[in-house]
Design a protein around this motif. Structure first.
Motif, PDB file in Angstrom:
ATOM      1  N   LEU A   1       1.158  -0.654   0.085  1.00 23.65           N
ATOM      2  CA  LEU A   1       0.322   0.182   0.416  1.00 23.65           C
ATOM      3  C   LEU A   1       1.074   0.947   0.242  1.00 23.65           C
ATOM      4  O   LEU A   1       1.534   1.057   0.957  1.00 23.65           O
TER       5      LEU A   1
ATOM      6  N   GLU B   1     -11.327  -3.024   0.367  1.00 23.06           N
ATOM      7  CA  GLU B   1     -10.554  -2.712   1.621  1.00 23.06           C
ATOM      8  C   GLU B   1      -9.389  -2.064   1.884  1.00 23.06           C
ATOM      9  O   GLU B   1      -8.345  -2.230   3.064  1.00 23.06           O
TER      10      GLU B   1
ATOM     11  N   ARG C   1      -0.427  13.416  -9.526  1.00 22.42           N
ATOM     12  CA  ARG C   1       0.311  13.051 -10.355  1.00 22.42           C
ATOM     13  C   ARG C   1      -0.415  12.148 -11.357  1.00 22.42           C
ATOM     14  O   ARG C   1      -1.566  12.075 -11.523  1.00 22.42           O
TER      15      ARG C   1
ATOM     16  N   PHE D   1       6.548   5.456  -0.712  1.00 22.06           N
ATOM     17  CA  PHE D   1       7.338   4.323   0.007  1.00 22.06           C
ATOM     18  C   PHE D   1       5.854   3.411   0.360  1.00 22.06           C
ATOM     19  O   PHE D   1       4.603   3.907   0.065  1.00 22.06           O
TER      20      PHE D   1
ATOM     21  N   LEU E   1       0.065  11.068   9.858  1.00 19.03           N
ATOM     22  CA  LEU E   1      -1.205  12.100   9.010  1.00 19.03           C
ATOM     23  C   LEU E   1      -1.487  10.359   7.539  1.00 19.03           C
ATOM     24  O   LEU E   1      -2.421  10.051   7.465  1.00 19.03           O
ATOM     25  N   HIS E   2      -0.676   9.387   7.250  1.00 19.48           N
ATOM     26  CA  HIS E   2      -1.431   8.610   5.994  1.00 19.48           C
ATOM     27  C   HIS E   2      -1.130   7.707   6.894  1.00 19.48           C
ATOM     28  O   HIS E   2      -2.644   6.890   6.024  1.00 19.48           O
ATOM     29  N   GLY E   3      -1.009   6.825   7.742  1.00 15.71           N
ATOM     30  CA  GLY E   3      -2.414   5.866   8.546  1.00 15.71           C
ATOM     31  C   GLY E   3      -2.043   5.265  10.304  1.00 15.71           C
ATOM     32  O   GLY E   3      -0.950   5.357  10.417  1.00 15.71           O
ATOM     33  N   SER E   4      -2.750   4.888  10.445  1.00 13.56           N
ATOM     34  CA  SER E   4      -2.554   5.347  11.817  1.00 13.56           C
ATOM     35  C   SER E   4      -2.279   4.323  12.218  1.00 13.56           C
ATOM     36  O   SER E   4      -2.609   2.477  11.170  1.00 13.56           O
TER      37      SER E   4
ATOM     38  N   VAL F   1      -4.352  -7.605   4.850  1.00 15.24           N
ATOM     39  CA  VAL F   1      -5.197  -7.518   3.829  1.00 15.24           C
ATOM     40  C   VAL F   1      -4.105  -7.669   2.314  1.00 15.24           C
ATOM     41  O   VAL F   1      -3.960  -8.266   1.910  1.00 15.24           O
ATOM     42  N   PHE F   2      -2.708  -6.839   3.405  1.00 12.87           N
ATOM     43  CA  PHE F   2      -1.579  -6.919   1.978  1.00 12.87           C
ATOM     44  C   PHE F   2      -1.228  -8.603   2.071  1.00 12.87           C
ATOM     45  O   PHE F   2       0.062  -8.618   1.363  1.00 12.87           O
TER      46      PHE F   2
ATOM     47  N   GLN G   1       2.346   4.718   0.027  1.00 16.05           N
ATOM     48  CA  GLN G   1       2.096   5.968   0.809  1.00 16.05           C
ATOM     49  C   GLN G   1       1.861   7.047  -0.456  1.00 16.05           C
ATOM     50  O   GLN G   1       3.159   7.056  -1.086  1.00 16.05           O
ATOM     51  N   ARG G   2       0.843   7.325  -0.177  1.00 14.47           N
ATOM     52  CA  ARG G   2       0.581   8.255  -1.888  1.00 14.47           C
ATOM     53  C   ARG G   2       1.514   9.518  -1.983  1.00 14.47           C
ATOM     54  O   ARG G   2       1.339   9.794  -2.621  1.00 14.47           O
TER      55      ARG G   2
ATOM     56  N   GLU H   1      -6.838   5.880   4.540  1.00 21.00           N
ATOM     57  CA  GLU H   1      -7.744   5.518   5.547  1.00 21.00           C
ATOM     58  C   GLU H   1      -9.219   6.232   6.197  1.00 21.00           C
ATOM     59  O   GLU H   1      -9.719   5.679   7.039  1.00 21.00           O
TER      60      GLU H   1
ATOM     61  N   TRP I   1     -12.126   4.807   4.340  1.00 20.66           N
ATOM     62  CA  TRP I   1     -11.598   2.820   5.127  1.00 20.66           C
ATOM     63  C   TRP I   1     -12.841   2.591   5.938  1.00 20.66           C
ATOM     64  O   TRP I   1     -13.145   1.631   5.944  1.00 20.66           O
ATOM     65  N   ARG I   2     -12.232   3.447   6.957  1.00 14.57           N
ATOM     66  CA  ARG I   2     -13.131   4.289   8.229  1.00 14.57           C
ATOM     67  C   ARG I   2     -14.126   4.226   7.854  1.00 14.57           C
ATOM     68  O   ARG I   2     -15.443   3.337   8.530  1.00 14.57           O
TER      69      ARG I   2
ATOM     70  N   ARG J   1      -2.721 -11.107   2.386  1.00 12.20           N
ATOM     71  CA  ARG J   1      -3.078 -12.326   2.200  1.00 12.20           C
ATOM     72  C   ARG J   1      -2.946 -12.002   0.510  1.00 12.20           C
ATOM     73  O   ARG J   1      -3.190 -12.617  -0.530  1.00 12.20           O
TER      74      ARG J   1
ATOM     75  N   VAL K   1       0.598  15.503  -0.465  1.00 10.36           N
ATOM     76  CA  VAL K   1       0.402  14.622  -1.514  1.00 10.36           C
ATOM     77  C   VAL K   1       0.016  15.113  -3.035  1.00 10.36           C
ATOM     78  O   VAL K   1      -0.985  16.327  -2.979  1.00 10.36           O
TER      79      VAL K   1
ATOM     80  N   ARG L   1      -8.571  10.697   1.878  1.00 14.30           N
ATOM     81  CA  ARG L   1      -7.586   9.775   2.094  1.00 14.30           C
ATOM     82  C   ARG L   1      -7.873   8.116   2.539  1.00 14.30           C
ATOM     83  O   ARG L   1      -8.982   7.892   3.152  1.00 14.30           O
TER      84      ARG L   1
ATOM     85  N   VAL M   1       3.055  19.222  10.039  1.00 11.82           N
ATOM     86  CA  VAL M   1       3.568  17.640   9.511  1.00 11.82           C
ATOM     87  C   VAL M   1       3.202  17.830   7.746  1.00 11.82           C
ATOM     88  O   VAL M   1       3.645  16.535   7.636  1.00 11.82           O
TER      89      VAL M   1
ATOM     90  N   GLU N   1      -8.586   3.366  -0.971  1.00 13.17           N
ATOM     91  CA  GLU N   1      -7.941   4.063  -2.036  1.00 13.17           C
ATOM     92  C   GLU N   1      -9.133   4.123  -3.286  1.00 13.17           C
ATOM     93  O   GLU N   1      -9.818   3.394  -3.138  1.00 13.17           O
TER      94      GLU N   1
ATOM     95  N   GLY O   1      -4.053   1.375  14.075  1.00 13.57           N
ATOM     96  CA  GLY O   1      -5.063   0.785  13.455  1.00 13.57           C
ATOM     97  C   GLY O   1      -5.326   0.089  11.614  1.00 13.57           C
ATOM     98  O   GLY O   1      -5.315  -0.759  11.729  1.00 13.57           O
ATOM     99  N   TYR O   2      -5.062   1.555  11.026  1.00 11.77           N
ATOM    100  CA  TYR O   2      -5.474   1.643   9.970  1.00 11.77           C
ATOM    101  C   TYR O   2      -4.202  -0.220   9.334  1.00 11.77           C
ATOM    102  O   TYR O   2      -4.390  -0.422   8.788  1.00 11.77           O
TER     103      TYR O   2
ATOM    104  N   ALA P   1      -4.364  -3.101   9.834  1.00 12.46           N
ATOM    105  CA  ALA P   1      -5.541  -3.983   9.500  1.00 12.46           C
ATOM    106  C   ALA P   1      -4.827  -4.573   8.230  1.00 12.46           C
ATOM    107  O   ALA P   1      -5.070  -5.753   7.325  1.00 12.46           O
ATOM    108  N   MET P   2      -3.950  -2.985   7.178  1.00 13.24           N
ATOM    109  CA  MET P   2      -3.636  -3.061   6.276  1.00 13.24           C
ATOM    110  C   MET P   2      -2.529  -4.761   6.245  1.00 13.24           C
ATOM    111  O   MET P   2      -2.646  -4.841   4.624  1.00 13.24           O
TER     112      MET P   2
END
Ligand SMILES: Cc1cc2nc3c(=O)[nH]c(=O)nc-3n(C[C@H](O)[C@H](O)[C@H](O)COP(=O)(O)OP(=O)(O)OC[C@H]3O[C@@H](n4cnc5c(N)ncnc54)[C@H](O)[C@@H]3O)c2cc1C
Lengths: 284, 796
Positions: free
Chosen positions: A184, B658, B722, A191, A258-261, A271-272, A186-187, B783, B786-787, A274, B719, B781, B711, B661, A263-264, A267-268
């Protein structure tokens, strides 16, 4: 965006690089593709007094099948070269595909596998792949050479088993077709927010053993032991989901930003894991 | 008809002429500020605050001063002896704001001292060597908390951090006082409504991110008492006015130059502290000085855009007729008011009428200081915010009433026969014809087909949605009554010896392509080849007067000035031509420009070449009676109103169940910007605008933590969209001309950013609606998506 002053030397051999490292002491840093080091220097997060450029050294180049059938990649090989390697595409497609999914074209044209492994960014892709493939990292230092298993090499955030004065010269692993990496992104940076590499030993429709490693979610690339255990004997691809289900639970430390807590990312990880297992199993 | 030798010149207006600017830009042959190198030039580096809020206790510059090659180290308090507080361009009350902070810092990145040194690296090292001690104050980050009684205040005299208090607009508001008199009609409309939708929405903070960061070179020549400032600005003439004023100089003593400018998007309208400081420091050290912003500084100190919180209520009848709108808006403007800061959010309320016939509107705006980078214009500047709030609310209404999003809009459109149309916000829309535009968009998108595609995808378990938005925006800023700098534009047209043409424009293009479009216009006007025309801009010593490029004004206002000047020059050419043809008894009124000649209409054999006439104008023997030699004319154009282009955008998105995105599958944009000079350039503007509008919907956001630390201060965290994130855009247009200028052109620079953002979010909400979702905040985003899916057990 303006680094502090530094000296620059282009090494003409690994021996010279080692000598320059000795001479330079803690002030000296190796420069390969510069795509991790230079951004840090521009932010003044790193302020080396001497850069020793090993980028073009012939001794650190090449992707070759060795006598024992293992594949060796020189530390100075760029991600783009790795992505384009016919040998890898045939014998360890996971490596070529992962390299192809790093950053963008400029990053892939400059960044090297040695730099990526030595730098050990928590979101770097190749470390997880090397752990899953049970690769060996080849290291040369003032006291000669040594080999370290990838899973022992990565220790913590930006921390690896590398002493001052040592150079990563390459990596080596056994060919493996039934392995895959899923990430997944990081947008912004591309990375891995979470990346999982799975290398399977398949026996017909079932998995006799597996090595599964995660990057991005945690401080450093590491094995997902629970998933590996659950995979042993599992029939694939059907069993992938249940084997991967708890992948994130076992992680002790999970990055959060910022990009992922946390918990996320947990969970990911499932997912990844699998997705990687399914893709690896699909390679049969 | 007799013919004469020479090529037939095709008409160029309306043609897809390739941008003349591009070869030099893509071959690295353009000159940007950083390419300017003057003998003896010194370099600046700014020491900047690394905390969000604090009182400066001490600044130790000794280590920096001791470094060899450092010419001067100066603190904000010391600089303030040479430079007063910076001017702003709005009528709102504003706290003093110095180029370099004097006693207190209010956002991370605010400058506190400046180094002047021999080179840029040394300057930066010296800035690092400056030690600043602060008494830290609590950071004010949340604008709603900032307005609570008892909150820490940023500026004395601005209680509860309120910069602009309850600025009212809409029905029943006294236009003089901007205070509500009797707006009971609004309450009545809501009381009587069959349905009301209510939503709090954030139009998040964005970083403009021009490809070229800011930069300035200032050169004060003491002997001449003359200052030249090169700057990456959108408006050199405004820069000249303001820098001259702050330096205590007259405009006749200042030349401002915008060389090649690599994008602005509104953030290069403001005249910044670094520009004033560079000018003052050049005078102080008696040498040219240069400062080039780095990307980190760009994230921290170049003005941000948007950051409006809206509490929106929409009232309607059960048949979908909208009966009222209420919008309470809180603008988080950051730490200071800069040039247009306080004005931008007022445009939001003004434009919230959208394309609809709204019987009543109540709009209330409060602007709040927080410890963040100041905000100012960002592509769309106020309109994307308003149209986002409105178009989201209308979409919610459609969903509530189970109506088609296109049809609910159609039902409420201002009808074509009601233009010019006076809105509840007090604007007068010049022209509009919304239904054909909607119809065309539905057709190009194959709306029914899209819905079927969506439903089929859903049946397969995919999460797919379609969205539609219809916008109107305000372009062609002026008139002067609403633009504090003046809302006109200026142009000069000189016919040179040999029949070549040099024109100047006060518009200051930095990506808009005016060197091409303006040349197309002159080529047609004089019927001469495009190659014979040069368009000059961006230098106050060459372009006599000007305002600049912002608010999608260069074509509608600048182009109109150009045509006016060209008309005058053409008239004079005809007079000289007639004088050359006295034996044929030709009068100027009979003459037209045709294929490089000036001829009697319909009689090409009675003609002179354009070049012959131009040569004669400069050696006029004998000088025709009553005429001056030469042909160099100029014109100002003052628009009597703005122009109001509009359009309909449609999109389709898919989400990964899942991961959350979002993938943008389709984007259809049908825009109406009036007459089009160059479709290629218009499409390019739309493409870029769409990318930025989609960027806001899906990717971009400036985020601060609770201590006011940014941050997202690099491209590793902020982001940007692109190319690979975007589908192939499907564009089309309708043409509704404007009576406001002779070209019938409305402006298109910002259109793309206005329609696409709500359009994509509407599609996202549509995709998530099976999960019971009625709104989602931007950006999309993974997440966050997803939430929302998880909250519904992951099942639709
Ligand atoms: C915009 C951007 C996006 C990126 N996206 C991704 C991504 O998606 N996935 C990903 O995995 N990576 C990504 N990267 C990182 C990229 O892969 C880097 O190139 C890589 O991590 C470092 O390799 P390098 O050759 O550039 O190393 P350098 O930057 O030259 O060096 C990095 C560190 O390793 C040391 N070093 C280098 N070579 C050796 C050696 N042979 N022995 C010992 N020490 C050595 C250096 O001294 C330095 O400390 C991205 C980078 C950028 C700038």
């Amino acid at each position: 965006m303006i680094p502090t002053a530094f000296d620059y030397r282009r090494a003409t051999s690994v021996a010279e690089a080692l000598a320059l490292l000795q001479e330079g002491g803690p002030e000296a840093k190796l420069l390969a593709g510069g795509h991790s080091l230079i951004p840090m220097m521009k932010q003044r997060l790193a302020e080396p007094g001497l850069l020793i450029d090993i980028g073009g050294l012939d001794e650190l180049r090449g992707i070759e099948e060795q006598d024992d059938g293992d594949i060796a990649i020189g530390a100075a090989m760029t991600h783009a070269e790795i992505a384009a390697s016919e040998l890898l595409r045939a014998q360890a497609p996971i490596v070529a595909e992962t390299a192809a999914a790093i950053g963008d074209a400029q990053v892939r044209n400059r960044g090297t596998i040695g730099g990526s492994l030595a730098h050990a960014d928590p979101g770097a892709d190749l470390p997880a792949v090397m752990v899953a493939l049970d690769a060996t990292i080849a290291i040369l230092g003032p006291n000669g050479d040594r080999q370290v298993a990838a899973e022992d090499f990565f220790q913590d955030i930006l921390t690896v088993d590398l002493e001052e004065g040592e150079i990563v010269t390459g990596v080596c692993f056994a060919p493996c077709r039934s392995a895959a990496y899923a990430k997944l992104e990081q947008r912004a940076s591309k990375f891995a927010l979470v990346g999982v590499a799975a290398a399977l030993t398949l026996d017909g429709g079932s998995c006799s053993s597996a090595r599964v490693a995660v990057t991005g979610a945690s401080s450093h690339a590491q094995r997902l032991g629970g998933v590996e255990d659950a995979l042993a004997g599992a029939s694939l691809p059907d069993g992938a989901a249940s084997a991967a289900a708890g992948a994130g639970d076992g992680l002790e430390f999970v990055n959060e930003d910022l990009h992922g807590s946390e918990g996320y990312r947990r969970a990911m990880t499932a997912v990844f894991a699998r997705r990687a297992i399914e893709a690896a199993a699909g390679r049969g | 008809m007799t013919t004469v030798d020479g090529p037939v010149l095709p008409k160029l207006i309306g043609e897809r002429v390739k941008r003349r600017e591009d070869p030099r830009l893509i071959q690295g042959q353009a000159t940007y500020v950083d390419d300017i190198k003057l003998p003896g030039m010194l370099h600046l580096a700014f020491k900047r605050s690394d905390i969000a809020h604090g009182i400066i206790q001490s600044i130790d510059t000794s280590a920096a001063e001791a470094m060899e090659g450092v010419e001067l180290v100066i603190t904000g308090a010391e600089l303030a002896e040479h430079l007063g507080p910076m001017p702003i361009g709005t009528p709102f009350p504003a706290p003093d704001h110095y180029s370099v902070a004097t006693d207190r810092v209010r956002y991370v990145g605010e400058p506190v001292a400046v180094v002047v040194a021999e080179d840029r690296y040394l300057a930066r090292d010296a800035a690092d060597a400056i030690e600043v001690e602060y008494e830290e104050l609590p950071a004010v980050v949340d604008p709603e908390a900032a307005m609570e009684p008892g909150s820490t205040t940023l500026h004395e005299g601005f209680e509860r951090n309120i910069a602009v208090e309850s600025y009212w607009g809409g029905t029943g508001v006294n236009p003089e006082t901007a205070q509500p008199e009797d707006d009971s009609a609004v309450d009545a409309a809501f009381a009587e409504a069959d349905v009301v939708v209510t939503q709090r929405m954030l139009n998040q903070r964005l970083a403009p991110n021009a490809m070229e960061p800011r930069g300035v070179v200032a050169h004060y020549e003491p002997g001449r008492e003359y200052l030249t400032v090169w700057s990456a600005t959108q408006n050199p003439h405004i820069l000249r006015t303001l820098v001259a004023a702050l330096m205590g100089l007259g405009e006749h003593q200042v030349r401002a130059v915008a060389p090649e400018v690599g994008g602005g998007f509104g953030c290069k309208i403001n005249i910044y502290g670094e520009e004033y400081a560079a000018a003052a420091l050049s005078r102080l050290v008696k040498a040219p000085v240069k400062w080039i912003e780095d990307r980190t500084e760009a994230f921290l100190t170049t003005t941000h855009g948007r950051d409006l919180l809206g509490y929106i209520d929409l009232a309607a009848k059960s048949d979908g007729t909208i009966t009222g709108l209420k919008a309470r808006i809180i603008a988080d403007i950051g730490a200071y008011e800069v040039l247009l800061t306080a004005m931008i959010p007022t445009l939001t309320g003004l434009m919230m009428n959208g394309v609809y016939r709204l019987p009543v509107v109540r709009h209330e705006l409060t602007e709040v200081f927080t410890n963040k980078t100041p905000t100012d214009a960002y592509r769309g500047a106020g309109r994307p915010e308003g149209l986002y709030f409105l178009e989201r609310a209308v979409d919610m209404l459609a969903r509530e009433l189970d109506m088609d999003p296109g049809e609910i809009r159609r039902k409420n459109f201002v009808p074509a026969d009601e233009f010019p149309f006076a809105t509840q916000g007090g604007l007068v829309y010049d022209s509009g014809n919304y239904e054909p535009c909607l119809d065309k968009a539905l057709e190009v998108a194959d709306w029914q087909g899209l819905l079927a595609e969506r439903d089929a995808a859903r049946a397969e378990g995919r999460i797919v949605g379609v969205g539609l938005a219809f916008y109107v925006e305000v372009c062609g800023l002026g008139p002067s009554a609403v633009v504090p700098t003046g809302g006109w534009e200026h142009s000069g047209v000189t016919v040179e010896r040999g029949g070549k043409v040099t024109a100047t424009t006060g518009a200051s293009p930095h990506g808009q392509g005016n060197e091409t479009t303006f040349a197309q216009m002159l080529a047609d006007h004089f019927s001469i080849p495009l190659e014979d025309i040069t368009i000059l801009h961006g230098d106050t010593s060459v372009v006599k007067q000007g305002i600049g490029t912002f608010g999608s004004r260069s074509q509608a206002v600048g182009g109109a000035a150009l045509i006016s000047a060209a008309g005058k020059a053409g008239d004079k050419m005809k007079q000289f031509a007639a004088a050359l043809m006295t034996d044929q008894e030709v009068s100027p009124e009979d003459l037209v420009f045709e294929d490089g000649r000036i001829q009697v209409e319909g009689a090409p054999e009675v003609s002179k070449t354009f070049a012959e006439v131009a040569d004669f104008a400069y050696v006029p023997v004998p000088l025709p009676p009553g005429m001056e030699p030469g042909i160099s004319e100029e014109a100002f154009f003052e628009p009597e109103n703005n122009t109001y282009p509009f359009g309909c955008h449609i999109s389709m998105v898919e989400m990964d169940r899942e991961t959350g995105e979002t993938k943008l599958l389709k984007l259809i944009a049908v825009d109406d910007c009036g007459n089009v000079i160059n479709p290629l350039i218009v499409e390019g503007q739309v493409h870029g605008g769409l990318a930025q509008g989609i960027g806001q919907a899906m990717f971009e956001e400036v985020v601060y933590d609770e201590d006011g630390q940014p941050v997202t201060a690099s491209f590793m965290d902020y982001v940007m969209p692109r190319a690979a994130d975007l589908p192939t855009f499907e564009l089309d247009r309708t043409v509704t001309t404007t009576p406001i200028n002779p070209l019938g052109a409305k402006g298109v620079g910002e259109a793309g950013t206005i329609g696409s953002t709500p359009c994509v979010v509407n599609a996202a909400v549509d995709a998530l609606s099976p999960f019971g979702v009625t709104h989602i905040e931007m950006p999309l985003r993974p997440e966050r998506v997803w939430r929302l899916i998880q909250e519904n057990g992951g099942q639709s």
